[in-house]
Design a protein around this motif. Sequence first.
Motif, short mmCIF file in Angstrom:
data_model
loop_
_atom_site.label_atom_id
_atom_site.label_comp_id
_atom_site.label_asym_id
_atom_site.label_seq_id
_atom_site.Cartn_x
_atom_site.Cartn_y
_atom_site.Cartn_z
N SER A 171 0.83 -1.21 0.00
CA SER A 171 0.00 0.00 0.00
C SER A 171 0.86 1.26 0.00
O SER A 171 0.47 2.29 -0.55
CB SER A 171 -0.94 0.00 1.21
N GLU A 172 2.03 1.17 0.62
CA GLU A 172 2.94 2.32 0.68
C GLU A 172 3.70 2.50 -0.63
O GLU A 172 3.93 3.63 -1.07
CB GLU A 172 3.93 2.15 1.83
N PRO A 175 0.17 1.80 -4.55
CA PRO A 175 -1.27 1.77 -4.23
C PRO A 175 -2.10 1.04 -5.28
O PRO A 175 -3.08 0.36 -4.93
CB PRO A 175 -1.64 3.25 -4.16
N PHE A 206 -6.97 2.98 7.06
CA PHE A 206 -6.45 4.04 6.19
C PHE A 206 -6.85 5.42 6.71
O PHE A 206 -7.99 5.65 7.10
CB PHE A 206 -6.99 3.86 4.76
N ALA A 210 -8.57 6.38 -0.92
CA ALA A 210 -8.38 6.63 -2.36
C ALA A 210 -9.69 6.35 -3.10
O ALA A 210 -10.52 5.55 -2.66
CB ALA A 210 -7.26 5.75 -2.91
#
Length: 276
Positions: A171-172, A175, A206, A210
């Motif tokens: 995720s870092e 994405p 989170f 997003a």
Amino acid sequence: MKDVIGPDAFVPLNGHQKRVLSCPHNLAIWLEIKKEEGAPSFRTATELMRQFWKNRRQHLNKAGISNPQSNAFLEPLINYMECQGKISAPATIVEKTPDVLDAFISFGILQRSAKHNINFCHQRYLDHLIAERLLRNIFQESDSVLSWLGKKGNQSLFRREQLRQALAMLSEESPTDFFNTTRKLLESKAVRFHLKHLVLELIGQFDVVADDIGEYFLELLNKPYWREHVQQPVFWRHHPWVSYLLNAGLISKWLESDGVREINSALWLLHSVAED
């Protein structure tokens, strides 16, 4: 916790960082690094673990053990533990390099057990290395988390923290890959539900939602099966997600509906983040 780390270091931390340090093991790592290098900068538990490994490798380098030597030493240990689903390995695997083993023990990475086995001082050290290797395979060899998980019979609790760390790193760093991977995990019939629930818990944490993931979970909320499963781990008490639902107009839609279930769901979610 404030008394342990000191008010000067505590005040600058945000809410998420304080939650990370509320875990005793994370706090111990933070204190160890702070003692030698000053308060470490981190956003997540994964970043803190990376700081730990960076610090340990620096110690090993000073002891005359290069990074390639460390990697060559760790590889057979990681292979054995991952393949066997165990947190320890026979000492004979690494007995050809006793000086390296002694260094890993002296720097608090490995320890000997009573049965002439070797294990990591904390399982999360091993989980991080396995997750890191999985990520390299994804980026370099087009491997996938699904193929790594394998059949349902192999998807034991041993895999949970490794999967958590791998997805957190993904995720870092990418994405888009993270979204595609988590969607495949949730939709696959070959993945056990306790791992899907782990994915939902991770996404619920989170700080920023997003658009691709937000729209996907709006779709899941419209599906009777998923609606029951995603509301608590993803939305309940997670104000970024409840804010996303508000901005998307879903909370208003539920409140204005004739369905008692929808109205109660909206009020339940709003109440869970009222303080925020």
